[in-house]
Design an enzyme around this catalytic site. Structure first.
Site, PDB file in Angstrom:
ATOM      1  N   LYS A  49       0.824  -1.218   0.000  1.00 62.99           N
ATOM      2  CA  LYS A  49       0.000   0.000   0.000  1.00 62.99           C
ATOM      3  C   LYS A  49       0.857   1.267   0.000  1.00 62.99           C
ATOM      4  O   LYS A  49       2.067   1.200   0.157  1.00 62.99           O
ATOM      5  CB  LYS A  49      -0.975  -0.039   1.188  1.00 62.99           C
ATOM      6  CG  LYS A  49      -1.915  -1.259   1.147  1.00 62.99           C
ATOM      7  CD  LYS A  49      -2.948  -1.185   0.033  1.00 62.99           C
ATOM      8  CE  LYS A  49      -3.541  -2.495  -0.428  1.00 62.99           C
ATOM      9  NZ  LYS A  49      -4.390  -3.214   0.496  1.00 62.99           N
TER      10      LYS A  49
HETATM   11  C1  LIG Z   1      -5.341  -4.397   0.883  1.00 66.69           C
HETATM   12  C2  LIG Z   1      -6.803  -4.267   0.926  1.00 66.69           C
HETATM   13  C3  LIG Z   1      -7.539  -4.549   2.093  1.00 66.69           C
HETATM   14  C4  LIG Z   1      -6.947  -5.224   3.289  1.00 66.69           C
HETATM   15  O1  LIG Z   1      -5.957  -4.517   3.921  1.00 66.69           O
HETATM   16  P1  LIG Z   1      -5.166  -5.235   5.119  1.00 66.69           P
HETATM   17  O2  LIG Z   1      -4.411  -4.129   5.775  1.00 66.69           O
HETATM   18  O3  LIG Z   1      -4.251  -6.245   4.470  1.00 66.69           O
HETATM   19  O4  LIG Z   1      -6.154  -5.871   6.003  1.00 66.69           O
HETATM   20  C5  LIG Z   1      -8.880  -4.267   2.120  1.00 66.69           C
HETATM   21  N1  LIG Z   1      -9.501  -3.756   1.041  1.00 66.69           N
HETATM   22  C6  LIG Z   1      -8.849  -3.488  -0.107  1.00 66.69           C
HETATM   23  C7  LIG Z   1      -9.589  -2.899  -1.253  1.00 66.69           C
HETATM   24  C8  LIG Z   1      -7.477  -3.760  -0.210  1.00 66.69           C
HETATM   25  O5  LIG Z   1      -6.844  -3.540  -1.367  1.00 66.69           O
END
Ligand SMILES: *Cc1c(COP(=O)(O)O)cnc(C)c1O
Length: 408
Positions: free
Chosen positions: A203
């Protein structure tokens, strides 16, 4: 003479390409500042939730301009806590789109509630307000709307908040892609009832694993605070701290184990201080791609409305036979052969076995999501990419499409 030949050989693009290691699809941007911050925490002897988490929370609130920021160990945990705090339970319905990662929807099932899917806009891949209104119109039990700001481009929050108001639902945003991002001039994280961000490895701000929930609602914040760490009532703890011994605490709920470590928070603080610089680099890459690809037979991702921030977590192009002369899957194989990693966001939830079977969904149930999926290719876009990396991607895309497609 011999030296020149060696030099020419080194310049040859084909042999250069063969020598370069494959370019990954994503890679965190971790510098010496993050390294130092992590080592510093390791040396303090305090590794779990502590002063660094509190510091990260205040820095995050200041940056976003929100009232409460609460560290958690993932966005999934944050979404679960936010829904729980809104009182979602058996018999309730929560609306989201199938064009997301399963985390968005699975947390609804954790609470025994059910998911009601609605279709997306084919270009933005964000929730379609018209489709949303239809679902709201046809059901009484909708408690929460969960918009997903796909790729880092905001949903139409003005319309969504109006609909939520009209149908008396809460709005909890999945902002896993949306740091930083704005809608109609307002930062994501300040608009909805609660917003969950992700600090997962791929991210735009990364602590390896981690997340943050923002809200302006004091009661939601208090509930989330309690439930993220075993249902320990901090207020009781603080109230009695004067008269009770320091080992005393009270458990008031069966809570969860969703707290962030100070190690992650220390990395997060440094990442947050670089968030503008990192976003600006991703925006440059996106603009560079869009210029370079403007005459190619592919669809380009929509730009944000004038004045709004796009987080550019993903750069998703559309490749399909009628336009491009080749299908998406072959395109991805060719990129890989040229040493370029790519991915597909997302395989719609309604064709995944669990969701398909639970709600007896046909692939045709969400035609926009399906058609967006069939052509989707996510190209590498991250702030640690060099200019040469970006050129490699452009070269590979052009090579793959050369001689193919309706516009070339
Ligand atoms: C990465 C992601 C998540 C989950 O995030 P985590 O921190 O790994 O729990 C949820 N929704 C979307 C759209 C994502 O891309």
């Amino acid at each position: 003479m011999e030296r020149m030949l060696v030099k020419d050989h080194l310049r040859c693009p084909v042999s250069n390409e063969l020598k370069l290691p494959p370019l990954p699809f994503a890679r965190p941007d971790i510098g010496i500042g993050e390294e130092r911050a992590a080592v510093e925490v390791l040396r303090t002897g305090w590794l779990t939730t502590g002063p660094k988490c509190r510091e990260f929370e205040s820095a995050f609130s200041e940056y976003i301009g929100c009232t409460h920021s609460l560290t958690v160990n993932s966005c999934t945990a944050g979404l679960h806590l936010a829904l729980e705090a809104c009182g979602v339970g058996p018999g309730d319905l929560v609306i989201t789109t199938p064009y997301t990662f399963t985390a968005t929807a699975e947390v609804v099932r954790y609470l025994g509630a059910e998911v009601s899917f609605c279709d997306v806009n084919e270009q933005t891949r964000n929730i379609d307000p018209q489709s949303l209104q239809q679902v709201l119109e046809n059901s009484r039990d909708i408690k929460v709307i969960m918009p997903v700001h796909f790729a880092g481009l905001a949903c139409d929050m003005k319309q969504i908040m109006e609909l939520a108001n009209q149908y008396d639902c809460k709005v909890i945003e999945d902002a896993a892609h949306a740091l930083p991002c704005s809608s109609d001039g307002r930062m994501i994280g300040t608009i909805a009832d609660a917003t969950a961000f992700s600090f997962y490895a791929t991210k735009t701000l990364s602590t390896g694993e981690g997340g943050m929930v923002t809200t302006a609602d004091d009661e939601l914040a208090a509930r989330i605070k309690k439930m993220r760490l075993h249902g320990i009532d901090r207020d009781v703890f603080d109230r009695y701290r004067g008269s009770k011994p320091s080992w005393y605490y009270e458990i008031v709920q069966a809570g969860f184990k969703y707290n962030m470590t100070d190690l992650a928070a220390a990395i997060g603080i440094v990442q947050l201080s670089r968030i503008e610089e990192m976003r600006s680099r991703r925006e440059d890459i996106a603009n560079h791609y869009s210029d370079a690809f403007s005459r190619l037979p592919i669809e380009l991702p929509p730009p944000p409305p004038v004045g709004d921030l796009h987080a550019w977590h993903l750069y998703v192009i559309g490749v399909y036979p009628e336009l491009s002369g080749m299908g998406r899957d072959d395109f991805i194989v060719s990129l890989a052969e040229l040493g370029i990693g790519s991915s597909v966001h997302f395989i719609p939830l309604h064709i995944q076995p669990y969701w398909r079977d639970r709600y007896s969904l046909e692939p045709t149930a969400f035609p926009k999501a399906m058609s967006a999926y069939r052509k989707a290719v996510s190209l590498p876009i991250y702030s640690s990419m060099t200019d040469a990396d970006v050129e490699r991607v452009i070269h590979a895309v052009k090579t793959t499409l050369s001689g193919k497609g309706s516009k070339s």
